[in-house]
Design a protein around this motif. Sequence first.
Motif, PDB file in Angstrom:
ATOM      1  N   VAL A 142       0.859  -1.192   0.000  1.00 20.45           N
ATOM      2  CA  VAL A 142       0.000   0.000   0.000  1.00 20.45           C
ATOM      3  C   VAL A 142       0.891   1.236   0.000  1.00 20.45           C
ATOM      4  O   VAL A 142       1.885   1.296   0.733  1.00 20.45           O
ATOM      5  CB  VAL A 142      -0.903   0.040   1.256  1.00 20.45           C
ATOM      6  N   ILE A 143       0.524   2.198  -0.856  1.00 20.50           N
ATOM      7  CA  ILE A 143       1.200   3.497  -0.879  1.00 20.50           C
ATOM      8  C   ILE A 143       0.282   4.450  -0.114  1.00 20.50           C
ATOM      9  O   ILE A 143      -0.764   4.862  -0.628  1.00 20.50           O
ATOM     10  CB  ILE A 143       1.405   3.977  -2.341  1.00 20.50           C
ATOM     11  N   ASP A 144       0.656   4.761   1.131  1.00 19.11           N
ATOM     12  CA  ASP A 144      -0.214   5.568   1.999  1.00 19.11           C
ATOM     13  C   ASP A 144       0.442   6.910   2.314  1.00 19.11           C
ATOM     14  O   ASP A 144       1.453   6.972   3.006  1.00 19.11           O
ATOM     15  CB  ASP A 144      -0.514   4.801   3.302  1.00 19.11           C
ATOM     16  N   HIS A 145      -0.161   7.980   1.796  1.00 18.38           N
ATOM     17  CA  HIS A 145       0.313   9.334   2.105  1.00 18.38           C
ATOM     18  C   HIS A 145      -0.753  10.104   2.875  1.00 18.38           C
ATOM     19  O   HIS A 145      -0.622  11.290   3.107  1.00 18.38           O
ATOM     20  CB  HIS A 145       0.668  10.082   0.809  1.00 18.38           C
ATOM     21  N   VAL A 146      -1.854   9.405   3.253  1.00 21.42           N
ATOM     22  CA  VAL A 146      -3.009  10.116   3.825  1.00 21.42           C
ATOM     23  C   VAL A 146      -2.969  10.122   5.355  1.00 21.42           C
ATOM     24  O   VAL A 146      -3.412  11.067   5.993  1.00 21.42           O
ATOM     25  CB  VAL A 146      -4.330   9.501   3.283  1.00 21.42           C
TER      26      VAL A 146
ATOM     27  N   MET B  31       3.289  -1.918   3.956  1.00 25.32           N
ATOM     28  CA  MET B  31       2.623  -0.617   3.873  1.00 25.32           C
ATOM     29  C   MET B  31       3.711   0.450   3.893  1.00 25.32           C
ATOM     30  O   MET B  31       4.501   0.518   4.837  1.00 25.32           O
ATOM     31  CB  MET B  31       1.708  -0.421   5.070  1.00 25.32           C
ATOM     32  N   VAL B  32       3.753   1.259   2.831  1.00 22.66           N
ATOM     33  CA  VAL B  32       4.779   2.297   2.756  1.00 22.66           C
ATOM     34  C   VAL B  32       4.100   3.640   3.004  1.00 22.66           C
ATOM     35  O   VAL B  32       3.129   3.986   2.332  1.00 22.66           O
ATOM     36  CB  VAL B  32       5.491   2.282   1.385  1.00 22.66           C
ATOM     37  N   ALA B  33       4.606   4.381   3.979  1.00 16.35           N
ATOM     38  CA  ALA B  33       3.915   5.594   4.434  1.00 16.35           C
ATOM     39  C   ALA B  33       4.810   6.811   4.295  1.00 16.35           C
ATOM     40  O   ALA B  33       6.011   6.748   4.581  1.00 16.35           O
ATOM     41  CB  ALA B  33       3.522   5.421   5.895  1.00 16.35           C
ATOM     42  N   CYS B  34       4.220   7.919   3.854  1.00 16.59           N
ATOM     43  CA  CYS B  34       5.019   9.148   3.743  1.00 16.59           C
ATOM     44  C   CYS B  34       4.282  10.381   4.222  1.00 16.59           C
ATOM     45  O   CYS B  34       4.868  11.461   4.228  1.00 16.59           O
ATOM     46  CB  CYS B  34       5.468   9.367   2.299  1.00 16.59           C
ATOM     47  N   GLY B  35       2.990  10.268   4.586  1.00 12.62           N
ATOM     48  CA  GLY B  35       2.274  11.520   4.846  1.00 12.62           C
ATOM     49  C   GLY B  35       1.232  11.415   5.932  1.00 12.62           C
ATOM     50  O   GLY B  35       0.854  10.311   6.356  1.00 12.62           O
ATOM     51  N   THR B  36       0.772  12.575   6.350  1.00 15.88           N
ATOM     52  CA  THR B  36      -0.191  12.659   7.450  1.00 15.88           C
ATOM     53  C   THR B  36      -1.280  13.692   7.131  1.00 15.88           C
ATOM     54  O   THR B  36      -1.675  14.470   7.997  1.00 15.88           O
ATOM     55  CB  THR B  36       0.526  13.046   8.757  1.00 15.88           C
TER      56      THR B  36
ATOM     57  N   ALA C 120       3.405  -8.525   8.469  1.00 17.40           N
ATOM     58  CA  ALA C 120       3.447  -7.379   7.557  1.00 17.40           C
ATOM     59  C   ALA C 120       4.499  -6.374   8.028  1.00 17.40           C
ATOM     60  O   ALA C 120       5.020  -6.478   9.136  1.00 17.40           O
ATOM     61  CB  ALA C 120       2.069  -6.723   7.510  1.00 17.40           C
ATOM     62  N   GLN C 121       4.795  -5.418   7.159  1.00 18.51           N
ATOM     63  CA  GLN C 121       5.790  -4.398   7.518  1.00 18.51           C
ATOM     64  C   GLN C 121       5.245  -3.001   7.250  1.00 18.51           C
ATOM     65  O   GLN C 121       4.522  -2.793   6.267  1.00 18.51           O
ATOM     66  CB  GLN C 121       7.053  -4.567   6.673  1.00 18.51           C
ATOM     67  N   ILE C 122       5.641  -2.063   8.105  1.00 18.89           N
ATOM     68  CA  ILE C 122       5.356  -0.637   7.853  1.00 18.89           C
ATOM     69  C   ILE C 122       6.698   0.022   7.565  1.00 18.89           C
ATOM     70  O   ILE C 122       7.640  -0.125   8.341  1.00 18.89           O
ATOM     71  CB  ILE C 122       4.726   0.031   9.089  1.00 18.89           C
ATOM     72  N   ILE C 123       6.768   0.718   6.445  1.00 17.63           N
ATOM     73  CA  ILE C 123       8.042   1.330   6.032  1.00 17.63           C
ATOM     74  C   ILE C 123       7.829   2.827   5.835  1.00 17.63           C
ATOM     75  O   ILE C 123       6.926   3.244   5.099  1.00 17.63           O
ATOM     76  CB  ILE C 123       8.537   0.695   4.703  1.00 17.63           C
ATOM     77  N   GLY C 124       8.638   3.634   6.489  1.00 17.08           N
ATOM     78  CA  GLY C 124       8.544   5.090   6.330  1.00 17.08           C
ATOM     79  C   GLY C 124       9.430   5.560   5.191  1.00 17.08           C
ATOM     80  O   GLY C 124      10.532   5.037   4.995  1.00 17.08           O
ATOM     81  N   VAL C 125       8.940   6.536   4.433  1.00 14.81           N
ATOM     82  CA  VAL C 125       9.733   7.090   3.333  1.00 14.81           C
ATOM     83  C   VAL C 125       9.735   8.605   3.432  1.00 14.81           C
ATOM     84  O   VAL C 125       8.701   9.227   3.649  1.00 14.81           O
ATOM     85  CB  VAL C 125       9.161   6.638   1.964  1.00 14.81           C
ATOM     86  N   TYR C 126      10.923   9.171   3.300  1.00 16.63           N
ATOM     87  CA  TYR C 126      11.080  10.623   3.336  1.00 16.63           C
ATOM     88  C   TYR C 126      11.770  11.013   2.033  1.00 16.63           C
ATOM     89  O   TYR C 126      12.952  10.675   1.829  1.00 16.63           O
ATOM     90  CB  TYR C 126      11.920  10.993   4.567  1.00 16.63           C
TER      91      TYR C 126
END
Length: 332
Positions: free
Chosen positions: A227-231, A249-254, A272-278
Motif C-alpha cells: 500500500v502506498i499511503d500518504h493520507v 505498507m509504505v507511508a510518507c504523509g499525514t 506485515a511491515q510498515i516502512i517510512g519514506v522521506y
Amino acid sequence: MKAVIIRKHGGPEVLSYEETPDPVPQKGHVLVKVNYCAVNHLDIWVRNGISGKTVQFPHILGCDVSGTLIDRFGGFKKGDKVIIYPAIDSNVSRVSFGIIGGFGKYKGGYAEIIQVPKKNIIKKPDWFSDQEAASINVSYLTAWNMLEKSRCKKDDIVLVWGANSGVGSAAILLAKAKGLKIITIASDKNKAMFAKKLGADFVIDRNIKDVTSEVLKFTNQVGVDAVIDHVGAKTWPVSLEVLKVKGRMVACGTTTGGEAIVNIRSLYSKEAQIIGVYLGSKSQLVALHKFMKLKKIRPVIDSVFDLKDVKKAHQRMEESNQFGKMLLQISN
Ligand SMILES: NC(=O)c1ccc[n+]([C@@H]2O[C@H](COP(=O)([O-])OP(=O)(O)OC[C@H]3O[C@@H](n4cnc5c(N)ncnc54)[C@H](OP(=O)(O)O)[C@@H]3O)[C@@H](O)[C@H]2O)c1
C-alpha cells in the motif's frame, strides 16, 4: 525581486506577494532564476505551522523548482536550465534531512531568485519541459522511493490512496510503467475517471463503497502486496487491514493526521511491515529521470498559476480539487 513572503503561520491570507531584496550569494551556494515552482502539500504544512517545527520568518515557501543558473560554477554554465534537489542537511537530531522552503532556514522557490547549495543543482533533463521539470522533485521522487521500498515486482498488486494527489497520481503512473496492478481510491466520479485514464486497474470511490471489502473482493480475499499511503491517520487502519501475508505498507504523509489507531494483531499475524519514506536520494532522482524518459512518462499537470495568484493555488489544494501537480509560473 518579487516573492511570496510569509511572516507568520496561518491560512492563505498570510501569503504576501511583494518586492523583497534579492538573496546575497553565500559560500558554496548558487543563485537560480526560478522559472516554475510546484505547489506541494508541504507548503501548506509550513504555511499553517506544525507544533514543534520552526521556520525563520520572514520565510519563502516552495521546494520543487525548475530554473536557470544565474552564474557559472563547476561543469555548469550561466544560463543552464536546472532543477533543484530539495533535501538539505538536517539541523534536527533523528531527522534525516531538511527541505528547501520547508521547515528550517532555507528559503524556497515562491520567488524570482532562490539561493541553494551548489551540490543540490542538477541539469534539467531534456525530456522534460520547464513546467514538467518542476513537478517531479518531490511527489514523483517520493512515489518512486515508496515503490522501490515496497519491493513490488511485475504483476504484484499495489493499493494507491488519493489518485488525484501529487504523490498518488505519480505512484499510479510509475507503478503502471513497472508492470504492477493498481487499485486506487478516489472520492468522486471525476477523480475516478481521471484515475482510470492514468492507468489504474480498479478504482474505488470511497464515498460510495467500503474500501476494505472492495479491495478484498478484487484480490479474492488475499489482500494486496503493498500500500502506498500518504493520507495518514484516517487510512492507516484500512491500509494495514488489506495487506496480504508479508505485505508492505509504505507511508510518507499525514494529510488526515499523524496519530492512527491500528490493529497491531493484524499486523504481526501476517508478518506485515510498515516502512517510512522521506523524499528520496539525489541518485534516486537521477534514476527516476532516466526511467521516465525510457518509459516516456510525462508528469500530470493540473494547472499553472501566476505567482501573484498563489492564494488561489493553495485554496485549490486545500479543497482537494486538483488532478496532479499544480505549478506557479514565476519567470518563464
Ligand atoms: N515524506 C515525504 O517525503 C513526503 C513527500 C511528498 C508528500 N508527502 C506528504 O504526502 C501527502 C500527500 O502530498 P500531496 O502533495 O500529494 O498532497 P495533495 O496533492 O494535496 O493530496 C492530498 C490527497 O489526500 C487525499 N485524502 C484527503 N483526505 C482523505 C481521506 N479521508 N481518505 C482518503 N484520502 C484522503 C485526497 O483525496 P480526495 O481528493 O479524494 O479527498 C488527495 O488525493 C501530504 O501529507 C504530504 O505532506 C510526504
